[in-house]
Write a protein that holds these residues in place. Structure first.
Motif, PDB file in Angstrom:
ATOM      1  N   ILE A  30     -13.353   5.275   0.688  1.00  0.00           N
ATOM      2  CA  ILE A  30     -12.284   6.087   0.091  1.00  0.00           C
ATOM      3  C   ILE A  30     -12.851   6.868  -1.096  1.00  0.00           C
ATOM      4  O   ILE A  30     -13.897   6.493  -1.641  1.00  0.00           O
ATOM      5  CB  ILE A  30     -11.080   5.181  -0.315  1.00  0.00           C
ATOM      6  N   GLY A  31     -12.168   7.940  -1.484  1.00  0.00           N
ATOM      7  CA  GLY A  31     -12.623   8.762  -2.619  1.00  0.00           C
ATOM      8  C   GLY A  31     -14.003   9.335  -2.309  1.00  0.00           C
ATOM      9  O   GLY A  31     -14.240   9.893  -1.238  1.00  0.00           O
ATOM     10  N   SER A  48     -16.560   7.929  -1.399  1.00  0.00           N
ATOM     11  CA  SER A  48     -17.204   7.295  -0.248  1.00  0.00           C
ATOM     12  C   SER A  48     -16.557   7.734   1.061  1.00  0.00           C
ATOM     13  O   SER A  48     -16.747   7.098   2.104  1.00  0.00           O
ATOM     14  CB  SER A  48     -17.137   5.766  -0.397  1.00  0.00           C
ATOM     15  N   LYS A  57     -19.343   2.254  -3.151  1.00  0.00           N
ATOM     16  CA  LYS A  57     -20.305   2.107  -4.244  1.00  0.00           C
ATOM     17  C   LYS A  57     -20.223   0.692  -4.822  1.00  0.00           C
ATOM     18  O   LYS A  57     -21.226   0.028  -4.997  1.00  0.00           O
ATOM     19  CB  LYS A  57     -20.021   3.164  -5.315  1.00  0.00           C
ATOM     20  N   PHE A 117     -18.311  -1.929  -3.550  1.00  0.00           N
ATOM     21  CA  PHE A 117     -17.975  -2.920  -2.521  1.00  0.00           C
ATOM     22  C   PHE A 117     -16.862  -3.856  -2.995  1.00  0.00           C
ATOM     23  O   PHE A 117     -16.793  -5.027  -2.607  1.00  0.00           O
ATOM     24  CB  PHE A 117     -19.212  -3.735  -2.072  1.00  0.00           C
ATOM     25  N   THR A 145     -13.627  -2.078  -3.737  1.00  0.00           N
ATOM     26  CA  THR A 145     -12.426  -1.235  -3.685  1.00  0.00           C
ATOM     27  C   THR A 145     -11.422  -1.797  -2.667  1.00  0.00           C
ATOM     28  O   THR A 145     -11.773  -2.042  -1.506  1.00  0.00           O
ATOM     29  CB  THR A 145     -12.819   0.217  -3.330  1.00  0.00           C
ATOM     30  N   THR A 188     -10.794  -0.185   0.844  1.00  0.00           N
ATOM     31  CA  THR A 188     -11.963  -0.244   1.723  1.00  0.00           C
ATOM     32  C   THR A 188     -12.182  -1.666   2.230  1.00  0.00           C
ATOM     33  O   THR A 188     -12.459  -1.877   3.429  1.00  0.00           O
ATOM     34  CB  THR A 188     -13.207   0.281   0.971  1.00  0.00           C
ATOM     35  N   GLN A 244     -14.130   7.510 -14.860  1.00  0.00           N
ATOM     36  CA  GLN A 244     -12.799   7.693 -14.249  1.00  0.00           C
ATOM     37  C   GLN A 244     -11.907   6.516 -14.610  1.00  0.00           C
ATOM     38  O   GLN A 244     -11.340   5.867 -13.749  1.00  0.00           O
ATOM     39  CB  GLN A 244     -12.874   7.916 -12.728  1.00  0.00           C
ATOM     40  N   VAL A 302      -8.155   5.869 -13.248  1.00  0.00           N
ATOM     41  CA  VAL A 302      -7.705   5.335 -11.961  1.00  0.00           C
ATOM     42  C   VAL A 302      -7.634   3.805 -11.975  1.00  0.00           C
ATOM     43  O   VAL A 302      -7.120   3.196 -11.033  1.00  0.00           O
ATOM     44  CB  VAL A 302      -8.584   5.820 -10.783  1.00  0.00           C
ATOM     45  N   LYS A 324      -4.656   0.359 -10.481  1.00  0.00           N
ATOM     46  CA  LYS A 324      -5.211  -0.682  -9.609  1.00  0.00           C
ATOM     47  C   LYS A 324      -4.803  -2.063 -10.121  1.00  0.00           C
ATOM     48  O   LYS A 324      -4.441  -2.945  -9.343  1.00  0.00           O
ATOM     49  CB  LYS A 324      -6.744  -0.599  -9.597  1.00  0.00           C
TER      50      LYS A 324
END
Ligand code: F6P
Length: 556
Positions: A152-153, A155, A206, A208, A210, A213, A505, A508, A512
Motif C-alpha cells: 500500500i502507499g 509499496s 518497507k 513489514f 503495515t 498489507t 509522514q 499518517v 493508525k
C-alpha cells in the motif's frame, strides 16, 4: 514571522505580485512573441513549456533569488551526497543511489551503498529472468503467469503506475495485479482472476508491519494454502520486498526470496528499489533498468543544470508562485495518455505526503502555505467532467499537462485528436474569451440581439489560467523514469523553500493508533461511551448491525 516571509527574496516577490496580478497572459503573449523561446527548456526528448504562466522575466529572476536564498543548490548536493537531510528520522535520502548508473560510489555513514544496491539489482535480475523464462516453476510445475503485489502507499502506487503505463513493453501472457485496500473486496475480487498454481505473490512493505498489507498477505496465504493443501508450496509462490528482512522471514518467506532495501529509501520514493520487483517481472529487467537510466539522467540534469534551465526547479518555483503569492490551494495533473492514468494518484502521495506539513525544520509552525492539493485525471476524460470549473469556476487551478507526441498505439486520427485537445485546453485556459469576442461569435451564429444579451455572459471565459505543458516523444521506460524523477525533485525543492522535512509522514501515524483502539471496541458486545458522541454513535450503530447479524448466524 518566519525568516522565509521576512527574506528580501520573499518580500520582493510579494511586491512583484501586486505589480503583475492583474496582467493578462493574453497581453503578455501579444507584447512578447518570444515567450515560448524564453520560457521553455529541454532535457533529452522532454520539452517543458512554461510560457503559459503569469510570469515575466522579472518574476523568474525573483523566483531564482528565492531558490538561492533557500540554498537549493547546497541542499541538493547534501541530499545527493548521502548527508542526513531527513532531520526528524535522522536518515539520508538516497533514492538517487538506487538509479545511480555511474561507477561513482555513494556513501552513507562511510559505507559505499552502491555495493548492496547493485547486489539487489543482480538478485532481481536473476529472479525475474528465471520467472520469465519459465525456469522458476510453481509447486506443481506450472510457470508463473500472474503476479499479485500486496502493498500500500509507496509499496503499491509506483509499481502500479509503471506497470499500467508500460503495458506495451510487458510480456504477453503475464499479468500484474495489485492489492492494497483493507477492504476484503480488493483481495477477493483479485483472487477470482487467478489460479494458485501460476500465481506469484509479492508482499511489499518497507516496514513489514503495515496493517492493511499484513492483513491481505495473511489472507492471501490462507487462500493459497487452502487451495493447494500444502504449506510447503508457499515457498514457490510468495516472495517479499522489505527493509525488515527478519519480519519477512518470520512471515514464512524463504530467506533467498526476500529482496532488501534500506531505511534511506522513503516509501514514496521506493519504486526504484526492489519495490520495483513487479515492474521487473512484468516488463523484464532490461526495461526496469531503462527506467532507472531515465531517472538517472534527470538526476544529472537536476544536479548539473543552472537553476534557470533546471526543470524540477522551474516547476517547483512556479508552484510556489501560485501557492504562496496568489494563494491558490491546488494543483492539477492532466496526463493526456491513458497509460498514465495512475500518475495523479502517484503524485498525490509523492507531493501531499511529502509536503503536507505545518511544522518547519526548526520545530515552529509555518506562517505560509505549504504543499498544494494534488489531483487530476487522464485527458480527455477530465474535459468532460471537471474542466468546466477550470475554465469558468471561481477557484483557479494551475495545472501540468503531459502528452506524448507519438502514441504507442497508433490508430487513425486518435493521437492527432488527443494532442489537439490537449493544446486547445491550455490555449483556452490562457487566452480566455472576451465579451466582444463572445458577442461576435453569437452574431455569426445568427442569434438575435435579445438572445445574445441573454446568453453572452455565460460564453465569456476570463482566461489567464496558468498551465505547464510537458511534451515528449513517446512513453517509454526511460522517459517515464525521467518524468517521475523530475516530480520527485520538484517536491524536494519546494520542501526546501518551505523549510519543511519532505521525508517523514508523522501525520499518517495518529489515525493508525486510533484505528487499533476502535478495533478493540468493535470486538466487545455492548455500547461504548468513552469516545466523543459522534464516534460512540457510529461505533454503536455498526456494532448493533454486526451483532444482530451474528445472532442470525449470518456472520461467523
Ligand atoms: O501510511 C503511510 C505509509 O507509511 C507510507 O508512507 C508508505 O508508503 C505506506 O504507508 C506503506 O508502508 P510500508 O511500505 O512500510 O508497508
Amino acid at each position: 514571522m518566519t525568516n522565509l516571509v521576512r527574506s528580501p527574496a520573499w518580500l520582493a516577490l510579494t511586491a512583484h505580485y501586486e505589480e503583475i496580478r492583474d496582467t493578462h497572459m493574453r497581453d503578455m503573449f501579444r507584447e512578447d512573441v518570444t515567450r515560448f523561446d524564453k520560457f521553455s527548456c529541454r532535457m533529452n526528448d522532454l520539452l517543458l513549456d512554461y510560457s503559459k504562466n503569469r510570469i515575466n522575466e522579472k518574476t523568474m529572476a525573483l523566483l531564482m533569488d528565492l531558490a538561492r536564498h533557500a540554498g537549493i543548490e547546497s541542499w541538493r548536493d547534501h541530499m545527493l551526497a548521502g548527508d542526513v537531510v531527513n532531520c526528524t528520522e535522522h536518515r539520508s535520502v538516497l533514492h538517487t543511489a538506487l538509479r545511480n548508473r555511474s561507477d561513482n560510489p555513494v556513501f552513507v555513514k562511510g559505507e559505499n551503498v552502491m555495493l548492496k544496491v547493485n547486489a539487489v539489482l543482480a538478485q532481481m535480475r536473476g529472479f525475474t529472468d528465471k520467472v520469465r523464462n519459465g525456469e522458476w516453476r510453481g509447486y506443481n510445475g506450472e510457470s508463473i503467469k500472474n503476479i499479485i503485489n500486496i502493498g500500500i502507499g509507496g509499496s503499491d502506487l509506483g509499481p502500479q503506475l509503471v506497470c499500467e503505463a508500460m503495458k506495451p513493453y510487458a510480456r504477453r501472457g503475464m499479468r500484474a495485479l495489485f492489492v492494497s485496500n483493507a477492504d476484503p473486496t480488493h483481495l477477493v475480487e483479485t483472487l477470482k482472476l487467478v489460479e494458485p498454481e501460476n500465481t506469484l505473490f509479492i508482499i511489499s512493505s518497507k516496514t513489514f508491519t503495515t496493517q492493511e498489507t499484513m492483513l491481505n498477505a495473511h489472507s492471501a496465504r490462507k487462500w493459497f494454502v487452502d487451495r493447494v493443501g500444502d504449506d510447503k508450496a508457499v515457498a514457490k509462490h510468495f516472495v517479499a520486498v522489505s527493509t525488515n528482512v527478519t519480519a519477512a522471514k518470520k512471515f514464512g518467506i524463504d530467506p533467498n526470496n526476500v529482496f532488501e532495501f534500506w531505511d534511506w529509501v522513503g516509501g514514496r520514493y521506493s519504486l526504484w528499489s526492489a519495490i520495483g520487483l513487479p515492474i521487473a517481472l512484468f516488463l523484464g529487467m532490461e526495461h526496469f533498468e531503462e527506467m532507472l537510466q531515465g531517472a538517472y539522467e534527470m538526476d544529472r540534469h537536476f544536479a548539473e543544470t543552472p537553476l534557470e534551465k533546471n526543470m524540477p526547479v522551474l516547476l517547483a518555483l512556479l508552484g510556489i508562485w501560485y501557492n504562496n503569492f496568489f494563494e491558490w490551494q491546488s494543483h492539477a495533473i492532466m496526463p493526456y495518455s491513458q497509460y498514465l492514468q495512475r500518475l495523479p494518484a502517484f503524485l498525490q502521495q509523492l507531493d501531499m505526503e511529502s509536503n503536507g506539513k505545518t511544522i518547519d525544520r526548526t520545530g515552529h509552525r509555518v506562517d505560509y502555505l505549504t504543499g498544494p492539493i494534488i489531483w487530476g485525471e487522464a485527458g480527455t476524460n477530465g474535459q468532460h467532467a471537471f474542466f468546466q470549473l477550470l475554465h469558468q469556476g471561481t477557484k483557479p487551478v494551475p495545472a501540468d499537462f503531459l502528452i506524448p507526441a507519438l502514441n504507442n498505439n497508433p490508430l487513425g486520427l486518435h493521437q492527432r485528436v488527443l494532442v489537439s485537445n490537449c493544446l486547445a485546453q491550455t490555449k483556452a485556459l490562457m487566452l480566455g474569451k472576451r465579451y466582444v469576442e463572445a458577442v461576435e461569435e453569437l452574431q455569426k451564429q445568427g442569434l438575435s440581439k435579445e438572445d445574445i444579451n441573454e446568453v453572452v455572459q455565460h460564453k465569456v471565459f476570463e482566461g489567464n489560467k496558468p498551465t505547464n505543458t510537458i511534451i515528449f516523444e513517446r512513453l517509454c521506460p526511460k522517459t517515464l523514469g525521467s518524468i517521475l524523477a523530475m516530480y520527485e525533485h520538484k517536491v524536494f525543492v519546494q520542501g526546501i523553500i518551505w523549510n519543511i522535512n519532505s521525508f517523514d509522514q508523522w501525520g499518517v501515524e495518529y489515525g493508525k493508533v486510533l484505528a487499533g483502539q476502535i478495533q478493540k471496541d468493535m470486538e466487545q458486545p455492548g455500547n461504548v461511551s468513552h469516545h466523543d458522541s459522534s464516534t460512540n454513535g457510529l461505533i454503536n450503530y455498526r456494532k448493533r448491525i454486526y451483532f444482530e447479524e451474528v445472532e442470525k448466524n449470518k456472520i461467523v
